[in-house]
Design a protein around this motif. Structure first.
Motif, PDB file in Angstrom:
ATOM      1  N   CYS A   1       0.189  13.176   4.258  1.00 35.58           N
ATOM      2  CA  CYS A   1       0.109  12.176   3.187  1.00 35.58           C
ATOM      3  C   CYS A   1       0.231  10.773   3.758  1.00 35.58           C
ATOM      4  O   CYS A   1      -0.499   9.855   3.353  1.00 35.58           O
ATOM      5  CB  CYS A   1       1.204  12.426   2.156  1.00 35.58           C
ATOM      6  SG  CYS A   1       1.020  13.953   1.208  1.00 35.58           S
ATOM      7  N   VAL A   2       1.143  10.599   4.697  1.00 38.30           N
ATOM      8  CA  VAL A   2       1.279   9.300   5.366  1.00 38.30           C
ATOM      9  C   VAL A   2      -0.008   8.964   6.119  1.00 38.30           C
ATOM     10  O   VAL A   2      -0.469   7.809   6.107  1.00 38.30           O
ATOM     11  CB  VAL A   2       2.484   9.322   6.324  1.00 38.30           C
ATOM     12  CG1 VAL A   2       2.541   8.046   7.150  1.00 38.30           C
ATOM     13  CG2 VAL A   2       3.779   9.495   5.544  1.00 38.30           C
ATOM     14  N   MET A   3      -0.597   9.956   6.742  1.00 37.01           N
ATOM     15  CA  MET A   3      -1.827   9.732   7.492  1.00 37.01           C
ATOM     16  C   MET A   3      -2.966   9.268   6.576  1.00 37.01           C
ATOM     17  O   MET A   3      -3.751   8.383   6.938  1.00 37.01           O
ATOM     18  CB  MET A   3      -2.218  11.016   8.224  1.00 37.01           C
ATOM     19  CG  MET A   3      -3.266  10.833   9.298  1.00 37.01           C
ATOM     20  SD  MET A   3      -3.647  12.391  10.147  1.00 37.01           S
ATOM     21  CE  MET A   3      -2.007  12.844  10.730  1.00 37.01           C
TER      22      MET A   3
ATOM     23  N   MET B   1       7.608   5.267   2.361  1.00 41.90           N
ATOM     24  CA  MET B   1       7.134   6.371   1.531  1.00 41.90           C
ATOM     25  C   MET B   1       8.039   7.594   1.535  1.00 41.90           C
ATOM     26  O   MET B   1       8.194   8.256   0.503  1.00 41.90           O
ATOM     27  CB  MET B   1       5.732   6.804   1.980  1.00 41.90           C
ATOM     28  CG  MET B   1       4.644   5.787   1.732  1.00 41.90           C
ATOM     29  SD  MET B   1       3.052   6.374   2.368  1.00 41.90           S
ATOM     30  CE  MET B   1       2.859   7.907   1.452  1.00 41.90           C
ATOM     31  N   THR B   2       8.619   7.937   2.661  1.00 43.99           N
ATOM     32  CA  THR B   2       9.228   9.260   2.807  1.00 43.99           C
ATOM     33  C   THR B   2      10.698   9.256   2.421  1.00 43.99           C
ATOM     34  O   THR B   2      11.365   8.219   2.417  1.00 43.99           O
ATOM     35  CB  THR B   2       9.082   9.750   4.256  1.00 43.99           C
ATOM     36  OG1 THR B   2       9.754   8.850   5.140  1.00 43.99           O
ATOM     37  CG2 THR B   2       7.621   9.837   4.639  1.00 43.99           C
ATOM     38  N   VAL B   3      11.215  10.440   2.119  1.00 47.39           N
ATOM     39  CA  VAL B   3      12.628  10.597   1.807  1.00 47.39           C
ATOM     40  C   VAL B   3      13.408  10.565   3.109  1.00 47.39           C
ATOM     41  O   VAL B   3      12.965  11.044   4.138  1.00 47.39           O
ATOM     42  CB  VAL B   3      12.874  11.926   1.077  1.00 47.39           C
ATOM     43  CG1 VAL B   3      12.201  11.913  -0.273  1.00 47.39           C
ATOM     44  CG2 VAL B   3      12.386  13.121   1.886  1.00 47.39           C
ATOM     45  N   GLY B   4      14.562   9.972   3.061  1.00 50.44           N
ATOM     46  CA  GLY B   4      15.392   9.914   4.277  1.00 50.44           C
ATOM     47  C   GLY B   4      15.715   8.524   4.759  1.00 50.44           C
ATOM     48  O   GLY B   4      16.852   8.120   4.736  1.00 50.44           O
TER      49      GLY B   4
ATOM     50  N   VAL C   1       0.834  -1.204   0.000  1.00 46.52           N
ATOM     51  CA  VAL C   1       0.000   0.000   0.000  1.00 46.52           C
ATOM     52  C   VAL C   1       0.869   1.255   0.000  1.00 46.52           C
ATOM     53  O   VAL C   1       0.621   2.211  -0.749  1.00 46.52           O
ATOM     54  CB  VAL C   1      -0.939  -0.005   1.216  1.00 46.52           C
ATOM     55  CG1 VAL C   1      -1.674   1.328   1.350  1.00 46.52           C
ATOM     56  CG2 VAL C   1      -1.945  -1.149   1.114  1.00 46.52           C
ATOM     57  N   ALA C   2       1.903   1.260   0.831  1.00 49.54           N
ATOM     58  CA  ALA C   2       2.790   2.425   0.904  1.00 49.54           C
ATOM     59  C   ALA C   2       3.513   2.651  -0.418  1.00 49.54           C
ATOM     60  O   ALA C   2       3.680   3.798  -0.864  1.00 49.54           O
ATOM     61  CB  ALA C   2       3.795   2.241   2.038  1.00 49.54           C
ATOM     62  N   LEU C   3       3.947   1.575  -1.066  1.00 51.98           N
ATOM     63  CA  LEU C   3       4.618   1.712  -2.367  1.00 51.98           C
ATOM     64  C   LEU C   3       3.674   2.273  -3.426  1.00 51.98           C
ATOM     65  O   LEU C   3       4.052   3.141  -4.217  1.00 51.98           O
ATOM     66  CB  LEU C   3       5.161   0.356  -2.816  1.00 51.98           C
ATOM     67  CG  LEU C   3       6.441  -0.134  -2.126  1.00 51.98           C
ATOM     68  CD1 LEU C   3       6.754  -1.566  -2.536  1.00 51.98           C
ATOM     69  CD2 LEU C   3       7.617   0.781  -2.457  1.00 51.98           C
ATOM     70  N   LEU C   4       2.432   1.782  -3.439  1.00 52.67           N
ATOM     71  CA  LEU C   4       1.462   2.273  -4.415  1.00 52.67           C
ATOM     72  C   LEU C   4       1.204   3.761  -4.224  1.00 52.67           C
ATOM     73  O   LEU C   4       1.159   4.531  -5.199  1.00 52.67           O
ATOM     74  CB  LEU C   4       0.153   1.479  -4.285  1.00 52.67           C
ATOM     75  CG  LEU C   4       0.197   0.010  -4.709  1.00 52.67           C
ATOM     76  CD1 LEU C   4      -1.132  -0.665  -4.409  1.00 52.67           C
ATOM     77  CD2 LEU C   4       0.516  -0.116  -6.196  1.00 52.67           C
ATOM     78  N   PHE C   5       1.048   4.185  -2.990  1.00 53.29           N
ATOM     79  CA  PHE C   5       0.783   5.601  -2.741  1.00 53.29           C
ATOM     80  C   PHE C   5       2.042   6.449  -2.951  1.00 53.29           C
ATOM     81  O   PHE C   5       1.933   7.634  -3.270  1.00 53.29           O
ATOM     82  CB  PHE C   5       0.238   5.792  -1.325  1.00 53.29           C
ATOM     83  CG  PHE C   5      -1.254   5.634  -1.240  1.00 53.29           C
ATOM     84  CD1 PHE C   5      -2.077   6.727  -1.414  1.00 53.29           C
ATOM     85  CD2 PHE C   5      -1.817   4.402  -0.997  1.00 53.29           C
ATOM     86  CE1 PHE C   5      -3.450   6.589  -1.346  1.00 53.29           C
ATOM     87  CE2 PHE C   5      -3.192   4.253  -0.920  1.00 53.29           C
ATOM     88  CZ  PHE C   5      -4.020   5.351  -1.105  1.00 53.29           C
TER      89      PHE C   5
END
Length: 307
Positions: free
Chosen positions: A169-171, A247-250, A128-132
């Motif tokens: 966005c994560v939320m 999902m996030t950069v870092g 799910v995280a990869l798709l978003f």
């Protein structure tokens, strides 16, 4: 019938309690012990440092940022997720138009909607995280491509690259992936409420909103309270960690704007090789989680209603 009752009960409990103590309680005890050391996690050698790790944690700006983000998720995620789930479940079970020989009915095709809502629960949170992550891509993602197609090129934000938007966005991803589970859970609870209650309320002139707050919500309160605690634990634990990590950069960026406590524990232990300090942050996370569960259970305590 009472003879040997306690030996019988103890015989069934001793094995699961032993497993729980070994695989749940003992790791907690070990973590608390290692939080007083300078253990790197890479060597069996370490020394006791007392409360130095806890003093460092209280002066750590990244820890306080992570705590702020985790608390924000723990407050908003259950509120939004359970609110949407209650609304959808109520519409599926009670919110439809009146039909012949049925004063109360759900919307047509409610069985299909339940399956559709539950579908994200079947997918791994990593998928799910990869798709978003692809959907939020600022150049080729679905969201900005849609805005560009409708002539809103100037409104194309850098979703995961903007410190003010990244955490929300994560939320959104966490809400989308979990709301279906609670829709099905609340639907099962609403299906067990006698229809006579709703019919009597409607005959007395109550509208849908009144029946929800006066009948549905009080009779489902124990389920809602348990769901609130469960969602809070997910927001403070593995679900939030996985979404932010993927999902996030870092990950955790930009500028620590999405770093949450579980991610900070992981990075401190495995990236920085400071396992002793990581377990200290883990103890802090444990305290926050227990406080959250205790507050929710205390504030949500009310007289049990039976039907």
């Amino acid at each position: 019938m009472q003879h040997g009752k306690y030996r019988f009960i103890a015989g069934f409990l001793v094995v699961p309690l032993a497993l729980y103590a070994i695989f749940v309680i003992w790791p907690f005890v070990q973590s608390i012990y290692y939080s007083f050391t300078d253990w790197t996690g890479l060597s069996p050698d370490f020394t006791m440092v007392g409360f130095d790790n806890y003093s460092r944690m209280l002066d750590d700006d990244i820890f306080w940022k992570s705590l702020q983000h985790s608390v924000l998720l723990a407050l908003l995620l259950p509120l939004v997720t359970l609110g949407l789930a209650l609304f959808f479940a109520f519409m599926l079970n009670v919110g439809g138009r009146r039909r012949k020989n049925a004063a109360v009915a759900g919307v047509r095709g409610s069985s299909f909607y339940k399956i559709a809502y539950f579908f994200p629960q079947v997918l791994s949170i990593v998928i799910v995280a990869l798709l978003f992550q692809f959907a939020f891509n600022p150049t080729s993602g679905m969201l900005n491509s849609t805005l560009k197609a409708v002539g809103l090129r100037s409104l194309q934000p850098d979703w995961l690259g903007d410190p003010d938007l990244a955490l929300y966005c994560v939320m959104v991803v966490l809400i989308w992936s979990t709301v279906g589970f609670f829709v099905v859970l609340f639907s099962a609870g609403m299906a067990s409420i006698p229809k006579d209650f709703y019919e009597a309320a409607l005959l007395d002139g109550a509208d849908r909103i009144t029946t929800f707050f006066k009948i549905t919500l009080p009779l489902l309160w124990d389920t809602v309270q348990s769901g609130w605690v469960y969602m809070g634990i997910l927001a403070l634990g593995v679900e939030a960690f996985t979404a932010v990590q993927v999902m996030t950069v870092g990950p955790g960026g930009p500028d620590y704007s999405t770093t949450v406590l579980p991610l900070y524990v992981y990075q401190t232990a495995f990236r920085d090789a400071q396992a002793g300090y990581a377990t200290t942050i883990g103890v802090g996370l444990l305290i926050v989680t227990m406080l959250f569960a205790g507050i929710v259970m205390r504030l949500g305590r009310r007289e049990r209603l039976e039907f």
